[in-house]
Every structure is written in C-alpha cells, then in structure tokens.
Motif scaffolding. Structure first.
Motif, short mmCIF file in Angstrom:
data_model
loop_
_atom_site.label_atom_id
_atom_site.label_comp_id
_atom_site.label_asym_id
_atom_site.label_seq_id
_atom_site.Cartn_x
_atom_site.Cartn_y
_atom_site.Cartn_z
N GLY A 54 -7.95 -2.74 -1.41
CA GLY A 54 -8.59 -3.93 -1.96
C GLY A 54 -7.59 -5.02 -2.31
N SER A 55 -6.56 -5.17 -1.48
CA SER A 55 -5.64 -6.31 -1.70
C SER A 55 -5.83 -7.28 -0.53
N LYS A 56 -5.46 -8.54 -0.74
CA LYS A 56 -5.68 -9.51 0.32
C LYS A 56 -4.72 -9.30 1.49
N TYR A 57 -3.48 -8.93 1.18
CA TYR A 57 -2.46 -8.83 2.23
C TYR A 57 -1.69 -7.52 2.13
N ALA A 58 -1.22 -7.05 3.28
CA ALA A 58 -0.35 -5.88 3.32
C ALA A 58 0.71 -6.12 4.38
N VAL A 59 1.94 -5.78 4.06
CA VAL A 59 3.05 -5.97 4.98
C VAL A 59 3.77 -4.63 5.16
N ALA A 60 3.78 -4.14 6.40
CA ALA A 60 4.40 -2.84 6.68
C ALA A 60 5.92 -2.97 6.63
N CYS A 61 6.58 -1.92 6.18
CA CYS A 61 8.04 -1.92 6.19
C CYS A 61 8.54 -0.49 6.43
N MET A 62 9.86 -0.36 6.49
CA MET A 62 10.49 0.86 6.97
C MET A 62 10.21 2.08 6.09
N ASN A 63 10.15 1.87 4.81
CA ASN A 63 9.84 2.97 3.88
C ASN A 63 9.54 2.38 2.50
N GLY A 95 8.24 8.34 8.30
CA GLY A 95 8.88 7.47 7.30
C GLY A 95 8.20 6.13 7.43
N GLY A 96 7.86 5.52 6.32
CA GLY A 96 7.20 4.22 6.40
C GLY A 96 6.83 3.73 5.02
N GLY A 97 6.51 2.43 4.93
CA GLY A 97 6.13 1.87 3.64
C GLY A 97 5.21 0.68 3.83
N MET A 98 4.62 0.23 2.73
CA MET A 98 3.73 -0.93 2.78
C MET A 98 3.82 -1.68 1.45
#
Ligand SMILES: *Cc1c(COP(=O)(O)O)cnc(C)c1O
Length: 382
Positions: free
Chosen positions: A45-54, A207-210
């Motif tokens: 329920g957030s407006k934006y999400a940005v994927a990143c390495m972890n 491995g990953g993050g957001m």
C-alpha cells in the motif's frame, strides 16, 4: 537435516527465469523489475517501490535521500542485524543505540521519549527545526525502527514522537513483509521503508531489496541514484555520484513468482507459529515473544527464550534440527562499543543470551514440526 528457514520455490520461479534466459533479458533491462516493484507497492500500500540489490543497499540509499549527513546521528535499536548499522556508517553518520522492550524485543519507546525529553534540544538549522544532542550538539536526523522478527513497536506513537521532535523515519522492514500495525503495512509509516529478499527472508530472490515511499520525487531519486545516476538515455552523462545497486531482471523474475505465493506463505507461517506456541507453552522455562494486539505479524522466524539456550542449541543441532542464536547486540561489537547506548537494564543482552530460533520454513512438514517439538520436550524432560 531440518533447515532453519529456506525459501519455497514451488511456483513460477523456473518459468519466469527461463523467460529471461530465452529472451536474453537477464540483466538491467527487462519487464520483471517493474512488475516486481508494482507488486510490492500494491501489496504494502505504498505509492512507489524501487528495486535494489539487497536490503542493506536499500537502507543506505534511503538514509542518503533522507538527507542524513556525515556529522549526523541516526537512532537505531541495539538489538538488530548488523546491516542496519552498517548502512548508517556507510554515510559516515553515527548510531545512537536504544535498548529494547524485554517482552516484544522491539525498540523501547519509553526510553526513547525520555531520551528526547532529557538529553536533546530542538533548534532551527537550514531553516528547519531539527533535533540536537545535548552532549556534543550534533544533529539527530533520522530514526530507523527495526521490525525485529516481523513484530512491530507502537508505530503510531513513534510517528507522534518523530513529528514532535523533527525526525525522519526510515523503517528497516527487511524482516517484516506481511506485517501490519493497526491495519497499516510495515514500511509505510515513514519517509522510506526497506524490504529484503535475502535467502532466509519470508520471500526470497536469492538476494534483493526494495525501497518503498509515497513521495514521487524521492522515488525518482532512488531509481536514479541506484542506477549510476545516468541522466540522459543516449549519452553517458551522469549528474551526480550514483551507485550500481540495481536488481537484475532474473532475480526480479524470481521475486514476481514469490509474490504470487506470498499470501500462502503467510498462512503457513501463521500455522507454524500457532503450532509451536501451543506445543511448547508449558515446556521447561520457555517464553515467547510478545505481540501487541495492534500488530498482525508475519511470523517470520520462530524464536523463544530459555536460560538453557547454549545447551539446547547444541542438543538440537546434533539432532540435525538447525537452530540458531540471536544477534550479538550492537553495543558489544568492536566497531560500536564507544557509541551512545541508551539503556537502563540492558535487556538487549538478556534477550540475546536467552534466545534461540528453530526451524520454521514455510514448506516444513507436520512430521518435522512434531520431531522438533519432541526433541525440545526430551531436552527439558517434560
Ligand atoms: C536481512 C536484514 C537486513 C539486510 O538485508 P540484506 O538483503 O541481507 O542486505 C537488514 N536488517 C535486518 C534487521 C535484516 O534482518
């Protein structure tokens, strides 16, 4: 061996990864990254999400974009995984450690409030009111609550305190995908929230993050700065120091498949938690983590307290029941022994000394659960 916590890869993981490989889109371009971002944003329920390495890189970028500077302090609980503090040190900022509540194992908000009232002052800085430390007059710019084991502290109270004392909230929500406080998903209470998809987390991409945020400008900045700050699609023109922190398409493909299974995983985790709490409630001196009624936790990693931690760990691991101790508190690590630690009773240490995590993969079988409980009972001879 019954592993502590391994991912469940029974959905479309292989199919989507095969799509990446057959199409050649394994790296930084490809549609799964955007798809994964949209799925996470929708779920939390957030407006934006940005994927990143972890998760670690997500925390680093969030602190940077919140404007934390080298001379600043960031408040963080003393019982957390090292990545929370490392991300603060990458900026050159320093942590102020707050002890935990002995029952919920989350940052103690009473201690925090007393610290604000008795050891800080507010004044104008860069045309904004900001919080400063009485001791050395350094700015305290942000706070990083950590939702330890997917449980949460009183986030409404924390929001009130932070607006009163002019602090940005950056949630280390890396363990808390699927956790809610008063119906609001973790990671959505502050300026940024960060999730992790490391191998042992509730869903995994290897491995990953957001990074999630409701601020469009900050979301754009996060995308820009995690992808080398290239400002022109045709030219190699970069307008600031960026980072190569992007999540590659193959891993995002796994993430999309994992998101399709998340609801089922949460149901499985809840069942495991309920089973263990019932089966172990009168065994030895075992005590469970307390969860307040406003919290709906994701039951990520089943952990309990016993004074016989060391012997029980050895006993279970010998029986090939993979079990683990909790993190050594941050104030005990050589890099941080000189940092401020706000505490009355050092509950961090007591929880660390007594906590043990036991197998709870979402794919664990009933027989395996029974086997774990049988052996814990045998250990306590009850
Ligand atoms: C897993 C974890 C992180 C870091 O996430 P990575 O994806 O492994 O970098 C940070 N903080 C806490 C509390 C974690 O459990």
């Amino acid at each position: 061996m019954i592993p502590l916590s391994v991912p469940l890869l029974k959905g479309n993981e292989l199919k989507y990864v095969a799509e990446c490989i057959s199409s050649g889109w394994i790296s930084s371009a490809g549609s799964f990254v955007e798809d994964f971002e949209k799925k996470i944003a929708k779920f939390v329920g957030s407006k934006y999400a940005v994927a990143c390495m972890n998760g670690t890189t997500g925390l680093h970028i969030s602190l940077l974009l919140a404007g934390v500077q080298e001379s600043d302090y960031v408040i963080v609980p003393n019982l957390t995984f090292i990545a929370s503090l490392n991300s603060i040190k990458y900026i050159g900022a320093r942590p102020i450690l707050i002890d935990i509540n002995p029952d919920t194992w989350q940052m103690d908000l009473k201690l925090l409030e007393n610290f604000f009232m008795n050891e800080c002052y507010t004044k104008k800085s860069d045309n904004e009111l900001a919080l400063f430390d009485n001791l050395n007059h350094k700015r305290i710019k942000a706070i990083m609550p950590v939702h330890v084991l997917g449980n949460m502290c009183d986030m409404i109270k924390l929001q009130e305190l932070c607006s009163k004392y002019h602090l940005d909230i950056i949630e280390d929500s890396t363990e808390a995908l699927g956790s809610y406080f008063s119906g609001k998903h973790s990671g959505t209470f502050g300026k940024f929230g960060v999730f992790s998809f490391n191998g042992n987390k509730i869903i995994s991409t290897g491995g990953g993050g957001m990074i999630v945020t409701n601020d469009e400008e900050l979301a754009k900045r996060a995308k820009h700065i995690t992808t080398q700050a290239k400002s022109n699609p045709d030219e190699y023109f970069h307008d600031e120091i960026g980072y190569n922190y992007r999540l590659v398409n193959v891993l995002a493909a796994i993430g999309v498949a994992q998101m399709e299974q998340l609801e089922g995983i949460l149901v499985a985790k809840h069942k495991i938690d309920t089973f263990y709490r019932e089966a172990l409630k009168d065994v030895g001196d075992i005590e469970f983590q307390e969860v307040s009624k406003e919290v709906k936790p994701n039951n990520w990693l089943f952990t309990f307290k016993t004074k016989d931690k060391a012997a029980l760990l050895e006993f279970l691991n010998e029986k090939l029941i993979q079990s683990r101790p909790f993190w050594v508190p941050m104030n005990q690590l050589p890099m941080f022994t000189k940092e401020r630690y706000i505490s009355e009773m050092d509950y961090s240490n007591k929880v660390y000394e007594n906590c043990i995590s036991i197998p709870c993969s979402s794919g664990i079988t009933e027989e395996e659960l029974e086997f774990v409980v049988h052996n814990i009972k045998k250990f306590f001879k009850s």
